[in-house]
Scaffold this active site. Structure first.
Site, PDB file in Angstrom:
ATOM      1  CG  ASP A  23     -48.463   2.217 107.242  1.00 28.22           C
ATOM      2  OD1 ASP A  23     -48.758   3.403 107.055  1.00 28.22           O
ATOM      3  OD2 ASP A  23     -49.071   1.495 108.053  1.00 28.22           O
ATOM      4  CD  GLU A  96     -54.987  10.244 108.890  1.00 27.70           C
ATOM      5  OE1 GLU A  96     -55.948   9.902 109.597  1.00 27.70           O
ATOM      6  OE2 GLU A  96     -54.089   9.455 108.550  1.00 27.70           O
ATOM      7  CE  LYS A 132     -53.897   7.343 105.825  1.00 30.32           C
ATOM      8  NZ  LYS A 132     -52.835   6.663 106.602  1.00 30.32           N
ATOM      9  CB  THR A 156     -57.429   6.221 106.890  1.00 26.64           C
ATOM     10  OG1 THR A 156     -56.646   5.399 107.756  1.00 26.64           O
ATOM     11  CG2 THR A 156     -57.729   7.548 107.571  1.00 26.64           C
TER      12      THR A 156
END
Length: 325
Positions: A23, A96, A132, A156
């Protein structure tokens, strides 16, 4: 567990039970831990883009697109980091969509397709990319459209069972239920009444939330992958050993790599039905009004979802300011 396995690091033991994901946007640091996949978000990319060792990457993106607005450049920066990460991990990278689109389904779909096109222009198979999206009703609706077109999504900012159930119904590829942020909320709420003994370990509210989702998915045979995220300590991680995937910061990966205590499987699909029965959990109603009401009635999930979107918006704007210099 035999003595040979107990002598290996907790990280190596965990990898035998769960797919370990890094991450971070700091791809140089992740190499040491040999993760299968990697996840990024606007905050992680902002953090990496500010580091001196990544200035050449940022500058090369800017130089390759003269005259492009900072807002447009963000997508190219996200993909540039993603491309470097894909040289390290054998699996997938999560990139994302702009959090400011969290309540606009069609704009989210368009942005996701743009990100995929940028990866595909570098000959990256879309199967190696997870887009994401925030776990809003609109984000989940976007995931349903994208998945139907072969663009896989990582849902998410997920804090509740109703979000998870709706993502499963939309055939999202993967969800990222947040552990640490749930724990943060309850810790703040309880204040002086919080006890690490009573509210930690297996009773950690972030841990129990993911367990509930895991059992719901396995019992109702939902194919969406579950990836626990947002960890504050290794105890939370070890309590979820056996989860499909866990995405872990480099700091906690280092802690697990240095520790040698025995890691036991804590999540097992065989226990799903009994666990749901014990909590009186039935299949949830998931039309839009039911979803919104259930989410609204969960104060923690409502507050943390809103806060998460706000913070990702702020960090996206900070990234734009950085690129405008």
């Amino acid at each position: 567990m035999n003595s040979a396995s107990s002598a290996s690091s907790q990280l190596e033991q965990l990898k035998k039970l769960t797919t370990v994901v890094a991450d971070t946007g700091d791809f140089e640091r992740m190499q040491a831990f040999q993760p299968q996949d990697a996840t990024t978000n606007p905050s992680l990319i902002l953090k990496a883009a500010q580091q001196s060792n990544y200035q050449s990457l940022v500058n090369s993106v800017k130089a390759a697109h003269p005259g492009m607005s900072p807002t447009e450049l963000v997508d190219y920066i996200l993909v540039a980091f993603g491309l470097e990460i894909l040289k390290i991990v054998p699996g997938r990278v999560s990139t994302e969509v702009d959090a400011r689109l969290s309540f606009d389904t069609q704009a989210t779909v368009a942005k996701a397709k743009h990100l995929i096109s940028l990866y595909e222009s570098h000959d990256i198979d879309r199967k190696r990319i997870l887009i994401k999206l925030a776990g809003t009703w609109e984000g989940i609706a976007a995931a349903k459209q994208l998945e139907a077109e072969g663009i896989h999504c990582n849902m998410t900012l997920l804090f509740s069972l109703v979000q998870a159930a709706a993502c499963g119904a939309a055939n999202a590829k993967l969800i990222s239920p947040f552990v640490g942020r749930i724990t943060d909320w309850y810790k703040a709420k309880l204040g002086a009444n919080w006890s690490d003994v009573n509210n930690g370990g297996a009773n950690d509210p972030g841990v129990t939330s993911v367990k509930r989702i895991f059992h719901y998915y396995k019992h109702f045979r939902i194919a969406t992958e579950i990836m626990g995220a947002s960890f504050r300590n290794t105890s939370q991680i070890l309590e979820l050993a056996g989860c499909d995937l866990l995405t872990i910061s480099p700091e906690l990966l280092a802690d697990l790599s240095a520790a040698t205590g025995v890691v036991n499987k804590k999540l097992d699909s065989a226990n799903a039905k009994a666990a749901l029965s014990a909590e009186n959990i039935v299949q949830l109603k998931l039309d839009e009004s039911s979803f919104r009401l259930q989410l609204n009635n969960d104060a923690m999930a409502t507050e943390k979802l809103a806060e998460g979107i706000r913070n990702f918006c702020i960090d996206t704007e900070k990234l734009e300011m950085l690129l405008a210099k």
